[in-house]
Design an enzyme around this catalytic site. Structure first.
Site, short mmCIF file in Angstrom:
data_model
loop_
_atom_site.label_atom_id
_atom_site.label_comp_id
_atom_site.label_asym_id
_atom_site.label_seq_id
_atom_site.Cartn_x
_atom_site.Cartn_y
_atom_site.Cartn_z
N GLY A 20 -13.61 10.80 31.21
CA GLY A 20 -13.54 10.66 29.75
C GLY A 20 -14.75 11.35 29.13
N THR A 135 -21.25 8.02 30.85
CA THR A 135 -20.10 7.19 30.48
C THR A 135 -20.51 6.25 29.37
OG1 THR A 135 -18.60 5.38 31.08
CG2 THR A 135 -20.54 5.59 32.46
N ASP A 137 -19.27 3.52 29.17
CA ASP A 137 -19.12 2.17 29.74
C ASP A 137 -20.43 1.61 30.33
OD1 ASP A 137 -16.45 2.60 29.14
OD2 ASP A 137 -15.92 3.18 31.18
N ARG A 172 -11.47 -14.93 7.21
CA ARG A 172 -10.62 -14.60 8.35
C ARG A 172 -11.41 -14.58 9.65
NH1 ARG A 172 -7.49 -9.54 5.56
NH2 ARG A 172 -5.65 -10.71 4.89
N MET A 179 -13.99 -0.73 24.15
CA MET A 179 -13.76 -0.18 25.50
C MET A 179 -14.79 -0.72 26.49
SD MET A 179 -12.73 3.79 24.93
CE MET A 179 -11.05 4.27 24.52
N ARG A 181 -13.81 -0.55 30.11
CA ARG A 181 -13.08 -0.68 31.37
C ARG A 181 -13.34 -2.05 32.02
NH1 ARG A 181 -12.24 4.90 34.05
NH2 ARG A 181 -10.23 4.94 33.04
N HIS A 281 -10.70 5.33 20.77
CA HIS A 281 -11.45 6.55 21.10
C HIS A 281 -12.47 6.94 20.06
CE1 HIS A 281 -8.15 6.65 23.95
NE2 HIS A 281 -8.96 7.36 24.70
N VAL A 282 -12.46 6.27 18.93
CA VAL A 282 -13.52 6.55 17.94
C VAL A 282 -14.89 6.26 18.59
CG1 VAL A 282 -13.67 4.27 16.81
CG2 VAL A 282 -13.98 6.31 15.46
N ARG A 284 -15.86 7.18 21.40
CA ARG A 284 -16.28 8.29 22.26
C ARG A 284 -16.49 9.58 21.49
NH1 ARG A 284 -12.20 7.91 27.07
NH2 ARG A 284 -11.72 10.04 26.41
O1 F6P Z 1 -14.47 5.42 30.86
C1 F6P Z 1 -14.48 5.69 29.50
C2 F6P Z 1 -13.28 5.10 28.82
O2 F6P Z 1 -13.41 5.36 27.44
C3 F6P Z 1 -13.03 3.63 29.07
O3 F6P Z 1 -13.88 2.79 28.32
C4 F6P Z 1 -11.58 3.52 28.73
O4 F6P Z 1 -10.97 2.43 29.40
C5 F6P Z 1 -11.01 4.82 29.20
O5 F6P Z 1 -12.10 5.73 29.27
C6 F6P Z 1 -9.95 5.39 28.29
O6 F6P Z 1 -9.42 6.51 28.91
P1 F6P Z 1 -8.49 7.58 28.20
O7 F6P Z 1 -9.38 8.46 27.35
O8 F6P Z 1 -7.88 8.33 29.32
O9 F6P Z 1 -7.51 6.84 27.34
#
Ligand code: F6P
Length: 351
Positions: A20, A135, A137, A172, A179, A181, A281-282, A284
């Site tokens: 990723g 990463t 993560d 609320r 994310m 993992r 994905h925001v 990343r």
């Molecule tokens: O390892 C980075 C990561 O963003 C994880 O946190 C997440 O589970 C995974 O990659 C998502 O992968 P993809 O971009 O393939 O959806």
């Protein structure tokens, strides 16, 4: 067998980014290249992670190509989750293409999967590779932090801050799925920074009942809103891993919808109106934080130094405030989980 380089020889260095993407990849590429150029070495980009070595996709990287990369998100080399060990003839193709391109060394920038391949190639083929721990993560062993993590935590914290104001206005419960993992680093750090009322991670799984108790006790004290941060890897009964498995054996945890399921449970058990935000994905994308730019730069310089010293099978790592090198095998042997003392910091503010 590869011929070991004499220290300080000028060499041809390949660089790849695998797995990723994450903010800071380009900053590492720039630092590896700049240090290599200053030693008189040439640098070649390997396209799309290990796929580039399996298929022979290369591009020369000169001063012009690495100019302006420091703040840029993503990776100019592209990335993939290709595992040469899962492709017929994949490893042989890697070794052959590496030789045919005239490369002397490889810098592999990646997480447990990409670096796991690097470790295996070193062990089995004496392949001249050094690693850089990437990463969001933060789950790689033998380093205190991976680059990209700080940016992800920054993005999540900002989101939690924003969710606080709308949660408070509407009384609320806001569930935020992040994310990470199979580890809860992003959840714990952004939860602490954002003042979450409950944080649910795989390492120390609070039950839904206990989470609801914390939320109710806030309401009893007149706090009519709550923020719950849940890591995508938190185990919830009834949720199955779904979808395709990648070449490293991972499914997409986000597809299980843990945030959504948790929000529904909280609402039905407490009766409090609940909403869910899945940050996805925001986390990343975009520019790295200053801290990640600096860490990525230090890692890149160290990786180039390791190459030029002929110290293969090593990974640049952060220990305390020092950049050191550790064994790739050691770094990829097991996941680095959130330790109890970090979770206790978070837990002190639950409810
Ligand atoms: O390892 C980075 C990561 O963003 C994880 O946190 C997440 O589970 C995974 O990659 C998502 O992968 P993809 O971009 O393939 O959806």
């Amino acid at each position: 067998m590869w011929v070991r380089l004499p220290p300080s020889a000028s060499v041809k260095v390949g660089v790849l980014t695998g797995g990723g993407d994450c903010p800071g990849l380009n900053a590492v590429i720039r630092a590896v290249a700049r240090r290599s150029f200053s030693r008189g070495s040439d640098v070649v980009g390997v396209r799309e992670g290990w796929r580039g070595l399996v298929e022979g996709k290369f591009e020369p990287l000169g001063p012009r190509e690495v100019s302006g990369l420091l703040p840029r998100g993503g990776t100019v080399l592209g990335t993939s989750r290709t595992n040469p060990y899962k492709i017929d003839g994949g490893v042989d193709a890697v070794l052959e293409n590496f030789r045919d391109e005239g490369l002397d060394a490889l810098v592999a920038i990646g997480g447990e999967d990409t670096l796991g391949v690097a470790a295996r190639l070193t062990e089995e083929h004496d392949f001249p590779v050094v690693g850089v721990p990437k990463t969001i993560d933060n789950d790689l062993s033998a380093t205190d932090y991976t680059f990209g993590f700080d940016t992800a935590v920054f993005i999540c914290t900002e989101a939690i801050d924003r969710l606080h104001t709308t949660a408070e206005s509407h009384n609320r419960v806001m569930v935020v799925e992040v994310m990470g993992r199979h580890t809860g680093w992003i959840a714990v750090m952004s939860g602490i920074a954002g003042g979450a009322d409950v944080i649910m991670i795989p390492e120390f799984p609070v039950s839904i009942d206990d989470a609801c108790k914390e939320i109710r006790s806030r309401h009893d004290r007149g706090k009519d809103f709550s923020i719950v941060v849940v890591s995508e890897g938190y185990e919830l009964d009834g949720l199955e891993e779904q979808g395709e498995v990648d070449e490293f054996g991972h499914t997409r945890l986000s597809q299980r919808g843990v945030g959504d399921a948790l929000a529904r449970e909280i609402e039905s058990r407490t009766g409090f109106e609940t909403r869910v935000t899945v940050l996805g994905h925001v986390q990343r994308g975009g520019s790295p934080t200053p801290r990640d730019r600096v860490l990525a730069t230090r890692y890149g310089l160290k990786a180039a130094d390791l190459v030029h010293d002929g110290s293969f099978g090593r990974m640049a790592a952060l220990q305390g405030d020092r950049i050191v090198d550790v064994s790739l095998v050691e770094a990829t042997a097991e996941l680095k989980k959130v330790p109890r003392e970090w979770y206790e910091v978070a837990r002190a503010f639950f409810g």
